[in-house]
Enzyme design. Structure first.
Site, mmCIF file in Angstrom:
data_model
loop_
_atom_site.group_PDB
_atom_site.id
_atom_site.type_symbol
_atom_site.label_atom_id
_atom_site.label_comp_id
_atom_site.label_asym_id
_atom_site.label_seq_id
_atom_site.Cartn_x
_atom_site.Cartn_y
_atom_site.Cartn_z
ATOM 1 N N ASP A 107 -7.853 4.324 -3.155
ATOM 2 C CA ASP A 107 -7.260 3.387 -2.467
ATOM 3 C C ASP A 107 -6.807 2.233 -3.226
ATOM 4 O OD1 ASP A 107 -6.495 1.805 -0.069
ATOM 5 O OD2 ASP A 107 -8.347 1.654 0.565
ATOM 6 N N CYS A 151 1.073 -1.304 -0.001
ATOM 7 C CA CYS A 151 0.251 0.014 -0.002
ATOM 8 C C CYS A 151 0.700 1.212 -0.111
ATOM 9 C CB CYS A 151 -0.887 -0.018 1.251
ATOM 10 S SG CYS A 151 -0.128 0.235 2.767
ATOM 11 N N HIS A 171 -1.974 1.234 6.796
ATOM 12 C CA HIS A 171 -2.525 1.400 5.726
ATOM 13 C C HIS A 171 -2.692 2.972 5.115
ATOM 14 C CE1 HIS A 171 -4.426 0.313 1.618
ATOM 15 N NE2 HIS A 171 -5.603 1.185 2.212
#
Length: 284
Positions: free
Chosen positions: A139, A88, A124
């Site tokens: 995302d 991420c 994250h």
């Protein structure tokens, strides 16, 4: 008579330099097969989907004992020029830089995966992107997560590619949710709108890449999300999940098969890296 002067000081957040000028934007857009376009909700969705469907989610470096660099030139070299993937922090920092270079207003934030667990850390990276008067959750680095952005509004939903998601607001937090088999909803991660600094990601990245409780230090993880299916390599297990409810296909991967499986997932490693990954597999 004594005169007292009161001085009121205000503290503002320091200007952050994300080094977006170091990104070869043309090379990034070629990598994901997208043109440079003016900011719009439609263009943002196209960029988001192209990024997710093109650049793999993977933790190869961590399994090889390396902590991935979060410096933007290093991320671009790996994900753009060497056609590797990442997790991420790498995906999110690269995507946010590209969006800003294209003229979008981006706020980089942090989420807790397993939000309802008391020991879940902030690990994250996601972004909040403004397009005119609208804001979106972008995302691209959540493995088997969103294909397209979600409007940052309570109750927003998407089923793009056959994969349902819902965004729900609870106090100051936003909860990204996926459906469960019993017609309920499961919280995938939760976040607030606090802007993060680069060092916040450096600290979280160190935990993710080195801590024994990190899921990324325990086994190889590769995920490829697409329309209708999600391919995953989780340790020795390879599986294909289907959005239409068909049974998941699963098989075990041997060390000798690992190279072919990685190539099928668009992971490019050299012969030395593959040999070391096979050693890890043999030791499991």
């Amino acid at each position: 008579m004594t005169t007292t002067t009161t001085t009121t000081s205000t503290t503002t957040a320091p200007a952050l330099d994300w080094r977006i000028d170091t990104l070869d934007l043309d090379a990034y857009l070629r990598r994901i097969g997208q043109p440079a376009a003016s900011p719009s909700a439609e263009a943002l969705a196209s960029l988001h989907e192209a990024h997710v469907r093109t650049i793999p989610f993977e933790n190869v470096d961590v399994v090889l004992g390396r902590t991935p660099s979060l410096e933007l030139p290093d991320i671009a070299d790996k994900l753009v020029h060497r056609q590797r993937g990442g997790y991420c922090f790498e995906h999110g920092l690269l995507f946010a830089a590209a969006l800003e270079r294209l003229g979008y207003d981006v706020v980089r934030c942090m989420a807790r995966v397993g939000f309802d667990k008391p020991d879940a850390p902030l690990t994250h990276l996601l972004s909040l992107v403004s397009v005119g008067d609208e804001r979106f959750l972008a995302d691209v680095g959540f493995g088997s997560g969103l294909l397209v952005p979600l409007p940052l509004t309570d109750g927003a939903r998407t089923e793009h590619g056959g994969w349902p998601f819902r965004l729900r607001q609870e106090g100051r937090h936003w909860l990204l949710e996926t459906p469960t088999d019993d017609d309920g909803w499961h919280v995938a991660h939760g976040f607030d709108e606090t802007p993060q600094r680069f060092v916040d990601y450096v600290v979280a990245n160190h935990y993710i890449a080195t801590h024994p409780k990190s899921p990324f230090t325990r086994r190889l993880i590769v995920q490829r999300k697409d329309h209708g299916n999600c391919r995953k390599l989780l340790g020795r297990g390879y599986q294909v999940e289907y959005a239409d409810g068909r049974p998941t296909e699963s098989k075990s991967v041997t060390p000798d098969e690992l190279g072919d499986v990685l190539r099928s997932l668009d992971i490019v490693v050299d012969s030395d890296e593959l040999a070391r990954l096979r050693e890890v597999y043999a030791g499991e």
